[in-house]
Design an enzyme around this catalytic site. Structure first.
Site, mmCIF file in Angstrom:
data_model
loop_
_atom_site.group_PDB
_atom_site.id
_atom_site.type_symbol
_atom_site.label_atom_id
_atom_site.label_comp_id
_atom_site.label_asym_id
_atom_site.label_seq_id
_atom_site.Cartn_x
_atom_site.Cartn_y
_atom_site.Cartn_z
ATOM 1 N N TYR A 157 36.604 18.621 -16.233
ATOM 2 C CA TYR A 157 37.231 19.057 -15.112
ATOM 3 C C TYR A 157 37.600 20.473 -15.284
ATOM 4 C CZ TYR A 157 39.848 19.764 -10.945
ATOM 5 O OH TYR A 157 40.269 20.242 -9.726
ATOM 6 N N ALA A 159 36.989 22.558 -17.809
ATOM 7 C CA ALA A 159 35.740 23.613 -18.084
ATOM 8 C C ALA A 159 35.098 23.771 -16.546
ATOM 9 C CB ALA A 159 34.772 22.868 -18.924
ATOM 10 N N ALA A 160 34.798 22.973 -15.838
ATOM 11 C CA ALA A 160 34.168 23.052 -14.382
ATOM 12 C C ALA A 160 34.933 24.183 -13.625
ATOM 13 C CB ALA A 160 33.937 21.693 -13.604
ATOM 14 N N LYS A 161 36.294 24.019 -13.754
ATOM 15 C CA LYS A 161 37.160 25.029 -12.862
ATOM 16 C C LYS A 161 37.115 26.370 -13.553
ATOM 17 C CE LYS A 161 38.228 22.432 -9.473
ATOM 18 N NZ LYS A 161 37.319 22.528 -8.419
#
Length: 273
Positions: A157, A159-161
């Protein structure tokens, strides 16, 4: 930036609750037409009906799963079939997992990457030509303060943001002078359904004082309406301070600090004498 909200048709993902629902209400109140996208069809339809009644704007509700591999192409076709031209986009849909990476379900992680990372890219690419043609809209991507920190137990999460933040800040640079504004808004702990289904240990994410979805939206729209909006904005003074302080720490120190913050057992551990 002078925003003519009444000339906007805004496609909004993750629209059925939380920050997405707050964006929908705020934009409808300003006279924008909306294309609402979320998985929960009944809730989305009910919300669209309410917005039409209260604000006399056009609201299209499209139930859709953004984890589909061709999400951008499929959604663009669904929107075109309804005779709608999108002028602005809010990439809000996302979900997280809270567990050590070794214990996480690989299928759920794949869906998380599809929704949190691939979908914002696909939707932006799919609708960018018509948004550039309108040349008076905006792209707002919801990142998060987790974009600035490593987050043990939420590795994918955060890393995604971080991806969403970097991607959107790059768009901001590329789109300067086109009439289309792009920026990322980064909320911290917010009173939403985000932790639903993540297990009891995820309650550590909502300890302390929470911001509201309306706070986040107010921050985003105030930034949009600035004379020269920057590539990103962080919601709330405490979150802004936390990010600033993290920049003074080494990557090692930041990772160790977040390990303590996100430890679900930290309240029960004895303190050192």
């Amino acid at each position: 930036m002078t925003v003519d909200y009444r000339s906007q048709t805004v496609l909004l993902t993750g629209a059925s609750s939380g920050i997405g629902a707050a964006f929908a209400a705020a934009l409808a109140a300003r006279g924008s037409n909306l294309v609402l996208v979320a998985r929960r069809a009944d809730r989305l339809a009910s919300m669209a009906d309410e917005l039409r009644r209260n604000y006399d704007v056009r609201v299209e509700a499209i139930p859709f799963d953004l984890s589909h591999p061709a999400a951008g192409i499929e959604l663009r076709k669904a929107v075109a079939d309804r005779g709608v031209e999108v002028t602005s986009l809010i990439n809000n849909a996302a979900f997280g997992t809270f567990a050590p990476f070794a214990d996480a379900d690989p299928g759920r992680l794949a869906d998380e990457i599809a929704v949190d990372v691939a979908a914002p890219v696909q939707l932006t690419a799919a609708f960018l030509p018509q948004m550039l043609s309108a040349a008076n809209g905006f792209i707002i991507s919801v990142a998060g303060v987790s974009a600035y920190f490593p987050s043990p137990r939420m590795a994918v999460y955060s890393a995604a943001k971080a991806f969403v933040l970097s991607f959107t800040e790059s768009l901001w640079t590329e789109l300067r002078g086109t009439g289309l504004t792009a920026f990322a808004v980064s909320p911290g702990a917010t009173s939403t359904e985000f932790t639903t289904g993540m297990g009891p240990e995820a309650s550590v994410l909502t300890s302390g004082r929470l911001r509201t979805p309306e706070d986040v939206v107010a921050t985003a729209l105030a930034h949009l309406e600035r004379r020269n909006p920057g590539p990103s904005v962080i919601d709330g003074r405490a979150n802004q301070l936390g990010v600033l302080m993290s920049r003074l720490a080494s990557r090692r120190q930041s990772a160790m600090m977040m390990e303590r913050v996100l430890d679900p057992n930290r309240r029960s551990k004895p303190t050192a004498a």
